[in-house]
Design an enzyme around this catalytic site. Structure first.
Site, short mmCIF file in Angstrom:
data_model
loop_
_atom_site.label_atom_id
_atom_site.label_comp_id
_atom_site.label_asym_id
_atom_site.label_seq_id
_atom_site.Cartn_x
_atom_site.Cartn_y
_atom_site.Cartn_z
N HIS A 1 110.08 25.85 -41.09
CA HIS A 1 108.72 26.96 -40.51
C HIS A 1 108.46 25.63 -39.98
O HIS A 1 108.02 24.41 -40.23
CB HIS A 1 107.80 27.62 -42.11
CG HIS A 1 106.98 28.18 -41.04
ND1 HIS A 1 106.27 27.35 -41.05
CD2 HIS A 1 106.52 29.42 -41.37
CE1 HIS A 1 105.54 28.62 -40.91
NE2 HIS A 1 105.89 29.48 -40.82
N HIS A 2 107.29 25.96 -38.48
CA HIS A 2 106.37 25.17 -37.65
C HIS A 2 105.36 25.53 -38.60
O HIS A 2 105.39 23.54 -38.15
CB HIS A 2 106.33 25.81 -37.23
CG HIS A 2 106.62 25.33 -35.38
ND1 HIS A 2 106.72 23.92 -35.26
CD2 HIS A 2 107.46 25.81 -34.21
CE1 HIS A 2 106.89 23.69 -33.85
NE2 HIS A 2 107.71 25.24 -33.11
#
Length: 470
Positions: free
Chosen positions: A134-135
């Site tokens: 995930h960013h």
């Protein structure tokens, strides 16, 4: 507990049902494929070098502070390392289709937000790792750093020794709230003067950047690249040799990023032409992330990026004039303080965590018409890497789409090659192959303008472009 910075928190809060915000890679290795249990053991043993991968996100009540990372007391490797096979015959089309489905699927944010898929069934005994994270955990450079932890520079592989791991006890809600308030108030009374200077500096940098952004947003530009999106994604790739890009740079000047943007402009030119939407004034306004990560921050799993805006001159039919236009824009933007202003704005917004949470949820869900795509370039290692003694042959990036964008392009260099990973909305971009082939055509067009380019390059690349279009 370790608290997120403002950009990490913004990425976490912006996630929603049609906007999964993970970044990823599709890496192809020489065979034979490892046994699945063997891979699980190896990754588990290496996680001691990346402890964030055994942590999950805890939010602070009422968003009074940014979320924190805490040990995941329910962590199991089976939730994160999976096993599958590509459909026969296992060629690029089948691998890209599988990657589209796996990379576009949302991560479970109640767990540590990453996955690795072992993929078998590729020709000649080759295999792949499809990884996503995930960013909110990493930006592009930190993602490369994380990948390097799981890979080796030496083909002589010795299995890593697993180490027992015991998670720290889950903090109570009261403790999370108390520490959040303490972090927010820490040093406020005693350091007001010291805090004033950077806030003033950030405010000035933000104000200076506003005219540069505003002037580029006055014209909405190409509308067919923006609009509603669905959950599913398409993903594919284009490829160039670093020697080709260096040849272009030596002949006409500019950076690797300038040449990559010129290739993207060619791809979008072909895409718009195929859709009947190309005019002599067509531009594709592109968000270009730039790293503001210092040397001392390498290896930290967090987001340290800002951004520039560049108009890709897709209506220009001369490839050299397209490249020159992009060079002039990027040189001017770098000296204008636009990137510093964007970074300062994020830091200023981060001073109000509740406001940042609300703004992030809204911003990336808006179907804005002003920015049309994102092109991000992350330098990877110029030397080969190995997984369990098997050489990595390809490393292709995956970049999410959000805020009404229907296409994104990630550019990663590795071991003498440059890969363009192209993500598109499944419904709105059925012609993703046209864009990918156009990117490759853009490199070829520029090479043809270089008098000393070897003739066999032109012949080989022409045939490969035909294959990408089919």
């Amino acid at each position: 507990m370790h608290r997120m910075n403002a950009l990490d928190a913004g990425m976490f809060f912006a996630e929603n049902g049609t906007t999964p915000l993970q970044i990823g890679t599709v890496s192809v290795f020489e065979g034979p494929a490892p046994e699945y249990p063997e891979l699980v053991r190896e990754i588990f043993a290496r996680l001691r070098l990346a402890p964030r991968c055994r942590q999950r996100v805890r939010t602070v009540p009422f968003n009074l502070a940014h979320p924190v990372w805490v040990d995941d007391v329910h962590f199991t490797m089976e939730d994160h390392v999976r096993h599958t096979a590509v459909a026969p015959p296992g060629g690029p089309a089948e691998l890209h289709d599988l990657a589209s489905r796996l990379l576009g699927r949302r991560l479970d944010l109640t767990r540590s937000p990453w996955e690795v898929w072992l993929v078998e069934g590729l020709p000649d005994g080759r295999w792949a790792l499809i990884s996503k994270v995930h960013h909110c955990m990493v930006d592009g450079i930190a993602g490369i750093d994380l990948l390097a932890v799981l890979l080796d520079t030496d083909p002589d592989w010795t299995p890593a020794d697993p180490h027992a791991w015991t998670p720290a006890p889950e903090p109570s809600t009261r403790a999370v709230l108390r520490d959040g308030l303490a972090d927010g108030l820490k040093g406020f009374a005693g350091q007001a003067t010291r805090l004033f200077t950077p806030v003033l500096r950030d405010s000035v940098a933000t104000a200076k950047a506003v005219p540069a952004y505003a002037s580029r947003l006055l014209n909405s530009g190409t509308s067919s690249l923006n609009g509603p999106t669905v959950v599913s994604r398409r993903w594919s790739r284009a490829h160039a040799g670093m020697d080709e890009i260096d040849t272009i740079r030596r002949a006409f000047g500019g950076s690797v990023n300038d040449v990559a943007l010129a290739a993207a402009a060619s791809g979008f030119r072909d895409l718009l032409a195929a859709r009947g939407a190309l005019t002599s004034s067509s531009v594709v306004r592109t968000l270009v992330p730039v790293s503001v990560r210092s040397t001392g921050e390498r290896g930290e799993l967090s987001n340290r990026v800002s951004a520039l805006l560049c108009d890709l001159p897709c209506g220009e039919d001369d490839p050299l004039r397209r490249l020159q236009s992009i060079r002039d824009q990027m040189d001017g933007l770098k000296s204008s303080g636009q990137a510093a202003g964007a970074d300062s704005f994020v830091r200023l917004a981060g001073g109000a965590p509740g406001l940042l949470a609300a703004a992030a949820r809204t911003a990336l869900r808006l179907r804005q018409p002003l920015i049309h795509t994102i092109v991000t370039n992350v330098p990877g290692p110029p030397f080969p890497l190995y997984s369990m003694g098997r050489r990595m042959l390809e490393m292709d990036p995956y970049i999410p789409i959000a805020a009404g964008l229907r296409v994104s392009i990630g550019v990663v260099s590795y071991d003498g090659g440059v890969s363009f990973g192209v993500t598109g909305d499944h419904e709105a971009v059925p012609d993703l192959g046209t864009l990918c082939a156009g990117i490759r055509d853009g490199i070829d067009e520029l090479l043809k303008e270089v008098p000393s380019v070897p003739a066999h390059w032109k012949e080989d690349r022409t045939s490969s472009t035909r294959e990408e279009r089919t």
